[in-house]
Motif scaffolding. Structure first.
Motif, PDB file in Angstrom:
ATOM      1  N   GLN A   1     -10.327  -0.094  10.864  1.00 26.33           N
ATOM      2  CA  GLN A   1     -11.245  -0.944  10.101  1.00 26.33           C
ATOM      3  C   GLN A   1     -11.918  -2.001  10.963  1.00 26.33           C
ATOM      4  O   GLN A   1     -12.980  -2.505  10.611  1.00 26.33           O
TER       5      GLN A   1
ATOM      6  N   HIS B   1       0.807  -1.222   0.000  1.00 24.16           N
ATOM      7  CA  HIS B   1       0.000   0.000   0.000  1.00 24.16           C
ATOM      8  C   HIS B   1       0.843   1.276   0.000  1.00 24.16           C
ATOM      9  O   HIS B   1       0.279   2.378  -0.003  1.00 24.16           O
TER      10      HIS B   1
ATOM     11  N   GLU C   1      -7.120   1.236   2.154  1.00 21.03           N
ATOM     12  CA  GLU C   1      -7.969   0.265   2.833  1.00 21.03           C
ATOM     13  C   GLU C   1      -7.331  -1.115   2.776  1.00 21.03           C
ATOM     14  O   GLU C   1      -6.868  -1.555   1.715  1.00 21.03           O
ATOM     15  N   LEU C   2      -7.295  -1.774   3.909  1.00 25.93           N
ATOM     16  CA  LEU C   2      -6.783  -3.136   3.978  1.00 25.93           C
ATOM     17  C   LEU C   2      -7.841  -4.114   3.486  1.00 25.93           C
ATOM     18  O   LEU C   2      -9.038  -3.909   3.719  1.00 25.93           O
ATOM     19  N   THR C   3      -7.409  -5.164   2.827  1.00 32.85           N
ATOM     20  CA  THR C   3      -8.348  -6.189   2.383  1.00 32.85           C
ATOM     21  C   THR C   3      -8.744  -7.070   3.564  1.00 32.85           C
ATOM     22  O   THR C   3      -8.089  -7.069   4.615  1.00 32.85           O
ATOM     23  N   ASP C   4      -9.786  -7.839   3.390  1.00 35.17           N
ATOM     24  CA  ASP C   4     -10.200  -8.774   4.433  1.00 35.17           C
ATOM     25  C   ASP C   4      -9.073  -9.756   4.753  1.00 35.17           C
ATOM     26  O   ASP C   4      -8.848 -10.099   5.923  1.00 35.17           O
TER      27      ASP C   4
ATOM     28  N   GLU D   1      -5.883  -9.239   4.481  1.00 32.91           N
ATOM     29  CA  GLU D   1      -4.835  -8.533   5.224  1.00 32.91           C
ATOM     30  C   GLU D   1      -5.248  -8.315   6.680  1.00 32.91           C
ATOM     31  O   GLU D   1      -4.428  -8.466   7.596  1.00 32.91           O
TER      32      GLU D   1
END
Length: 295
Positions: free
Chosen positions: A233, A219, A258-261, A263
């Motif tokens: 989050q 990121h 935004e972090l993924t699920d 991550e």
């Protein structure tokens, strides 16, 4: 993502704030001013930190209106008790230079003197009823502390400030808080509390962990920014501490990615179950006898 959170009494507070634990008093005012200039609107301090006066100085120097800033501080155990805690509020607002607090917290459950903890919390309820604080809460309360407190008081805590980072996630605490709509606030949001006074441990340096660093690389963000984003989050409040102007700004720059699920789950999986700070069920008697100065 919304940058604010709503407490269980309807009061809104910023999700991300500046903590001043271990911030030297002579550096605290400048740190608070810098944070407010960057965009922070939540400042957390405590009576035992010895820097409430400097937090107030930083607020006034920033030029930001008092009503735009969410101020929270904590009552130390030597001020637990009915009248003592009411007086603790007076000391806090005098040092901060304000006429009310947004959030007032009990600093620790004081398990061997829990009757005084209950008396102190009832005084927080009185201050809330009088409009002298907008919300009340606790810090370092484990599920059994919460259960004992709530069985003897009327107003559920709005917030529980605890050690919480990817390497120590305290799932039982988070579950107990969620059952009562109590917000989790992380006082050690980036983990690796090897600096905690009196706790010489070998905890992993969170800023160097390959999972955290790897996610940050994807990121274009630092390890600290990844962990702060993880908290946000997951619906928590975080109060990273720094007196370094660059790091203060960096820690606030977490609202543009935004972090993924996957991550988020990878960060959750780093939990070791190892506490870095003091055990809330411990009772170091010398700390209970430490008086909080009047000014």
């Amino acid at each position: 993502m919304d940058t604010t959170l709503t407490l269980n009494n309807g009061v809104q507070m910023p999700a991300l704030g500046l903590g001043v634990f271990q911030s030297p008093p002579d550096e605290t005012a400048a740190a608070v001013r810098r944070a407010l200039e960057v965009g922070y609107r939540l400042i957390d301090t405590a009576a035992i930190y010895g820097n409430e006066r400097q937090v107030g100085e930083g607020l006034r120097a920033s030029g930001v209106d008092r009503d735009e800033v969410f101020l929270e501080t904590k009552v130390w155990v030597s001020d637990y008790g009915t009248e003592q805690t009411l007086h603790a509020w007076e000391k806090a607002v005098r040092k901060l230079g304000v006429d009310h607090l947004d959030l007032l917290i009990l600093h620790t459950p004081a398990p061997t003197r829990f009757e005084r903890t209950v008396e102190a919390y009832r005084s927080l309820q009185t201050l809330l009823e009088q409009g002298k604080v907008r919300a009340i809460g606790v810090s370092n309360f484990m599920p059994h502390h919460l259960a004992d407190l709530m069985a003897q008081t009327d107003v559920p805590p709005a917030l529980n400030q605890v050690e919480l980072h990817p390497f120590f996630t305290q799932p039982a605490v988070q579950q107990a808080d969620a059952q009562h709509d109590i917000l989790d606030q992380a006082w050690s949001p980036i983990g690796g509390i090897t600096f905690y006074p009196g706790y010489d441990n070998d905890l992993t340096n969170a800023l160097e962990d390959h999972t955290v660093v790897g996610i940050g690389r994807k990121h274009g963000k630092s390890a600290a920014q990844v962990m702060l984003r993880w908290h946000l989050q997951r619906g928590r409040s975080a109060i990273p501490k720094s007196v370094n102007p660059g790091r203060i700004a960096e820690n606030f720059d977490v609202f543009d990615f935004e972090l993924t699920d996957a991550e988020l789950d990878a960060l959750d999986a780093l939990d070791t179950g190892r506490r870095g700070g003091p055990d809330p069920d411990g009772d170091r008697a010398e700390l209970f006898d430490r008086p909080i100065p009047e000014a």
